[in-house]
Design an enzyme around this catalytic site. Structure first.
Site, PDB file in Angstrom:
ATOM      1  N   ALA A  71      29.204  15.022   5.243  1.00  0.00           N
ATOM      2  CA  ALA A  71      28.537  13.898   5.896  1.00  0.00           C
ATOM      3  C   ALA A  71      29.464  12.704   6.058  1.00  0.00           C
ATOM      4  O   ALA A  71      29.389  11.969   7.045  1.00  0.00           O
ATOM      5  CB  ALA A  71      27.301  13.492   5.094  1.00  0.00           C
ATOM      6  N   GLU A  72      30.339  12.497   5.101  1.00  0.00           N
ATOM      7  CA  GLU A  72      31.208  11.332   5.138  1.00  0.00           C
ATOM      8  C   GLU A  72      32.338  11.458   6.134  1.00  0.00           C
ATOM      9  O   GLU A  72      32.620  10.526   6.895  1.00  0.00           O
ATOM     10  CB  GLU A  72      31.788  11.085   3.746  1.00  0.00           C
TER      11      GLU A  72
END
Length: 350
Positions: A71-72
């Protein structure tokens, strides 16, 4: 672009940005891939050893940390955000100074190790609020996103839409993309779901409201309590007049408007005939649209009723609940209800 400000002791320390998103919304959660093996999982092989060590350091699962890195940065060790977050784990310099141990945020092994230390620290600060491993994972993500102080003040996941989306997306990705056997983070306490077929309870629909704490729907702003603010199921919305169906084999136990539960409108209550014997409940059916009767045994995909707007409803939709086997089968559950999302995902239903 998703910008996250984590505040520890009132000082902004960490901003999480999905550096490669280019302003787009997060990708939808993937459904599970039954039969996947660890060797075929989505974790890049070159990072598996570092993730194993970080998971041990943090006390959290490899699946969760993998989904968080995805996600990052999308596994990009050179990622940089406009806000200044750096590397595969998207650390801000201030936070890196505390948790980086003199390493390089653009070195994946250093960054993953630092993420393990940081996640261990924030999870420790909110562990008193968690009743089980799954809750600890959710609270740790919320603390990573909004800060442990915000989690402690809220007594749980803060009601910030960005934080709620962050937790939901990563928990779903951990199960759907990185679990070797499609099991939810922290497991589930209801036993094996069996091998029977499951289908969506409202084919062609989308989920419009998740399980748990939520912001008050505007039409219920004067009565934001109970099941309104603490949402005990999932809301599905399809085209007007969509048909609600049995998601799995069911024994129908009760139908219609049930005394004391008028806020749910017209309901269908069922129970799985085989282990684990879950209660499966459908609310807000259109008036007089129910097509089954108590005592019926139905197969997956059997029409039950039409999506409606009865009871305390802010629009035409299906409110879907799953409960553990304990409790009265003739009335909707409350204390025994569980989040349907990981169970549906385990069965390949997004």
């Amino acid at each position: 672009m998703l910008g996250i400000l984590a505040v520890l002791i009132g000082v902004p320390l960490f901003i999480l940005v999905i550096a490669i998103s280019g302003g787009e919304e997060p990708e939808p959660q993937a459904s599970c891939r039954p039969g996947t093996t660890e060797d075929a999982s989505s974790i890049p092989e070159e990072y598996r050893e570092a993730l194993d060590s970080a998971a041990a350091e943090s006390g959290l699962s490899v699946d969760l940390l993998a989904a968080q890195i995805d996600a990052e940065s999308g596994w990009n060790p050179d990622a940089e955000s406009p806000a200044g977050a750096q590397g595969i784990a998207q650390f801000m310099p201030q936070t890196w100074a505390t948790y980086g141990d003199g390493g390089d945020p653009f070195n994946p092994e250093d960054a993953i190790a630092a993420m393990g230390r940081y996640m261990g620290a924030v999870s420790e600060e909110v562990s008193d609020l968690a009743g089980n491993e799954r809750e600890l994972a959710e609270l740790a993500l919320a603390a990573y996103n909004a800060g442990p102080g915000a989690v402690q003040s809220a007594g749980g996941i803060p009601g910030f839409p960005e934080t709620e989306q962050y937790v939901e997306t990563i928990m779903g990705s951990a199960q759907g993309n990185y679990s070797a056997d499609c099991s939810p983070v922290g497991g589930q306490e209801i036993g094996e779901l069996g091998t029977g077929e499951w289908v969506s309870p409202l084919p062609g629909s989308t989920i419009t409201s998740g399980f748990g704490a939520r912001s008050c729907p505007i039409l219920n702003a004067l009565n934001c309590s109970g099941g309104v603010s603490d949402h005990r199921g999932l809301d599905f919305a399809g085209p007007s007049g969509s048909t609600v169906v049995a998601p799995m084999d069911l024994e129908i136990r009760a139908t219609g408007v049930i005394n004391g539960w008028g806020q749910l409108g017209w309901v269908v209550l069922g129970k799985m005939p085989d282990a684990p014997g879950l209660h499966i409940e459908f609310a807000h059916c259109a008036a007089n649209s129910i097509e089954v009767n108590p005592g019926d045994t139905v197969a997956p995909g059997t029409p039950l009723c039409t999506q409606g707007n009865t009871g305390s409803s802010a629009g035409e939709h299906l409110h879907f609940q799953i409960g553990t086997p304990n409790g009265d089968e003739s009335i909707p559950g409350w204390e025994n209800l569980v989040d349907p999302s990981p169970l549906l995902r385990e069965k390949g239903i997004s």
